[in-house]
Design a protein around this motif. Structure first.
Motif, PDB file in Angstrom:
ATOM      1  N   LEU A 231      -6.170   4.503   2.445  1.00  0.00           N
ATOM      2  CA  LEU A 231      -5.289   4.567   3.604  1.00  0.00           C
ATOM      3  C   LEU A 231      -3.920   3.960   3.289  1.00  0.00           C
ATOM      4  CD1 LEU A 231      -7.770   3.542   6.467  1.00  0.00           C
ATOM      5  CD2 LEU A 231      -7.144   5.847   5.714  1.00  0.00           C
ATOM      6  N   VAL A 232      -3.929   2.877   2.518  1.00  0.00           N
ATOM      7  CA  VAL A 232      -2.670   2.262   2.096  1.00  0.00           C
ATOM      8  C   VAL A 232      -1.916   3.211   1.172  1.00  0.00           C
ATOM      9  CG1 VAL A 232      -1.630   0.312   0.873  1.00  0.00           C
ATOM     10  CG2 VAL A 232      -3.609  -0.069   2.355  1.00  0.00           C
ATOM     11  N   ASP A 233      -2.645   3.827   0.251  1.00  0.00           N
ATOM     12  CA  ASP A 233      -1.997   4.771  -0.674  1.00  0.00           C
ATOM     13  C   ASP A 233      -1.362   5.926   0.094  1.00  0.00           C
ATOM     14  OD1 ASP A 233      -2.824   3.224  -2.798  1.00  0.00           O
ATOM     15  OD2 ASP A 233      -4.608   4.432  -3.226  1.00  0.00           O
ATOM     16  N   ALA A 234      -2.077   6.430   1.121  1.00  0.00           N
ATOM     17  CA  ALA A 234      -1.545   7.546   1.907  1.00  0.00           C
ATOM     18  C   ALA A 234      -0.290   7.126   2.671  1.00  0.00           C
ATOM     19  CB  ALA A 234      -2.611   8.063   2.871  1.00  0.00           C
ATOM     20  N   ALA A 235      -0.318   5.909   3.254  1.00  0.00           N
ATOM     21  CA  ALA A 235       0.854   5.415   3.972  1.00  0.00           C
ATOM     22  C   ALA A 235       2.036   5.235   3.029  1.00  0.00           C
ATOM     23  CB  ALA A 235       0.526   4.101   4.676  1.00  0.00           C
ATOM     24  N   ARG A 236       1.757   4.755   1.831  1.00  0.00           N
ATOM     25  CA  ARG A 236       2.828   4.572   0.837  1.00  0.00           C
ATOM     26  C   ARG A 236       3.409   5.920   0.413  1.00  0.00           C
ATOM     27  NH1 ARG A 236       0.215   1.545  -2.592  1.00  0.00           N
ATOM     28  NH2 ARG A 236       1.178  -0.438  -1.942  1.00  0.00           N
ATOM     29  N   SER A 237       2.531   6.886   0.158  1.00  0.00           N
ATOM     30  CA  SER A 237       2.998   8.208  -0.269  1.00  0.00           C
ATOM     31  C   SER A 237       3.854   8.878   0.804  1.00  0.00           C
ATOM     32  CB  SER A 237       1.809   9.112  -0.613  1.00  0.00           C
ATOM     33  OG  SER A 237       1.074   8.577  -1.700  1.00  0.00           O
ATOM     34  N   ALA A 238       3.555   8.587   2.068  1.00  0.00           N
ATOM     35  CA  ALA A 238       4.305   9.167   3.178  1.00  0.00           C
ATOM     36  C   ALA A 238       5.572   8.382   3.501  1.00  0.00           C
ATOM     37  CB  ALA A 238       3.418   9.250   4.414  1.00  0.00           C
ATOM     38  N   GLY A 239       5.817   7.299   2.747  1.00  0.00           N
ATOM     39  CA  GLY A 239       7.013   6.500   2.977  1.00  0.00           C
ATOM     40  C   GLY A 239       6.951   5.650   4.224  1.00  0.00           C
ATOM     41  N   ARG A 240       5.742   5.279   4.642  1.00  0.00           N
ATOM     42  CA  ARG A 240       5.583   4.547   5.898  1.00  0.00           C
ATOM     43  C   ARG A 240       5.537   3.035   5.716  1.00  0.00           C
ATOM     44  NH1 ARG A 240       0.767   8.482   8.171  1.00  0.00           N
ATOM     45  NH2 ARG A 240       2.086  10.263   8.718  1.00  0.00           N
ATOM     46  N   LEU A 241       5.502   2.545   4.481  1.00  0.00           N
ATOM     47  CA  LEU A 241       5.428   1.103   4.253  1.00  0.00           C
ATOM     48  C   LEU A 241       6.832   0.526   4.082  1.00  0.00           C
ATOM     49  CD1 LEU A 241       2.365   0.763   1.841  1.00  0.00           C
ATOM     50  CD2 LEU A 241       2.434   0.707   4.343  1.00  0.00           C
ATOM     51  N   ALA A 242       7.128  -0.491   4.876  1.00  0.00           N
ATOM     52  CA  ALA A 242       8.423  -1.152   4.799  1.00  0.00           C
ATOM     53  C   ALA A 242       8.453  -2.104   3.594  1.00  0.00           C
ATOM     54  CB  ALA A 242       8.684  -1.925   6.090  1.00  0.00           C
TER      55      ALA A 242
END
Length: 258
Positions: A231-242
């Motif tokens: 889930l973290v990897d997916a958020a990172r790939s989508a540019g959602r992590l600040a």
């Protein structure tokens, strides 16, 4: 929104429709549920709905004709109710796509569907080939029938309807929701402040909303990194992590329990 459910055990759905928070969705008519027993459309004195599989093997298979007759009755009823034509026909099956929050959100904005609950060893493949438009699975395990899976879908969809939950925005912070970037939700605490020697994290008692928001975000990140790193990897790939998110994750290092 209307769900027509084909099931040999309609009584199983009574608790779903009569209890709990989502009861409001059914009583208000936001979500209409109609139950159809294929045994009512079976022929003969015994109203038989299943038979032995061709080729041998254990168990029984649900017959295509009672299912088709049930479906035709449903389509006629939906037409009389002025429901949109061409309702999707959903079968709950191990071969289906695993149900996710994204899929539930899509179904919640639809006009509903016909849900087919299989039993025994399954249903005649000819009915599937001719009528089923979607197949859904809850995961890599097998249930005794599709009823529990149907309840899961209907309940998940019903709680997303406006006015069903007491706090209209509460579902926005559910695990897997895009509002929290698809991550797991953070832990929650309530009274008393100390229970069996364990206290509430001090930041939650501080009244400092910025610090509380950051604490919750970090707990979402830590839990997701430990339990569901994809889930973290997916958020990172989508540019959602600040940048602050990435800094916190880098500080976790090899100890995501922090």
């Amino acid at each position: 929104m209307r769900f027509d459910i084909i099931t040999l055990f309609p009584d199983m759905f009574a608790p779903l429709l009569q209890q709990g928070i989502t009861r409001r969705a059914y009583e208000s008519g936001l979500v209409e549920v109609a139950l159809w027993n294929p045994r009512d459309y079976a022929e003969g004195n015994y109203r038989r709905v299943d038979d032995r599989p061709f080729g041998g093997g254990p168990g029984m298979v649900m017959m295509a004709q009672p299912l088709e007759d049930s479906l035709q009755a449903i389509l006629e009823a939906r037409a009389l109710a002025a429901c949109p034509a061409g309702a999707p026909v959903v079968l709950f099956s191990p071969t289906g796509e695993v149900l996710t929050h994204t899929a539930v959100a899509q179904w919640s904005s639809s006009s509903g569907a016909v849900l087919v609950c299989g039993r025994y060893e399954g249903i005649d493949q000819r009915f599937i080939d001719r009528y089923v438009t979607h197949q859904i699975s809850l995961g890599d395990f097998v249930l005794s029938g599709g009823e529990i899976a149907a309840m899961a879908l209907v309940d998940a969809v019903a709680r997303l309807q406006p006015g069903v939950l007491n706090d209209a925005g509460s579902h926005q912070f559910d695990s897997f929701n895009p509002a929290i970037d698809g991550l797991l939700d953070c832990p929650h605490y309530t009274r008393p402040e100390v229970w069996q020697g364990q206290g509430v994290p001090p930041v939650l008692l501080s009244g400092h909303h910025g610090q509380i928001e950051r604490w919750r975000r970090e707990r979402q990140l830590a839990l997701s990194a430990r339990l569901r790193p994809e889930l973290v990897d997916a958020a990172r790939s989508a540019g959602r992590l600040a940048r602050a998110d990435e800094k916190f994750l880098s500080q976790l290092g090899d100890d995501p329990v922090r």
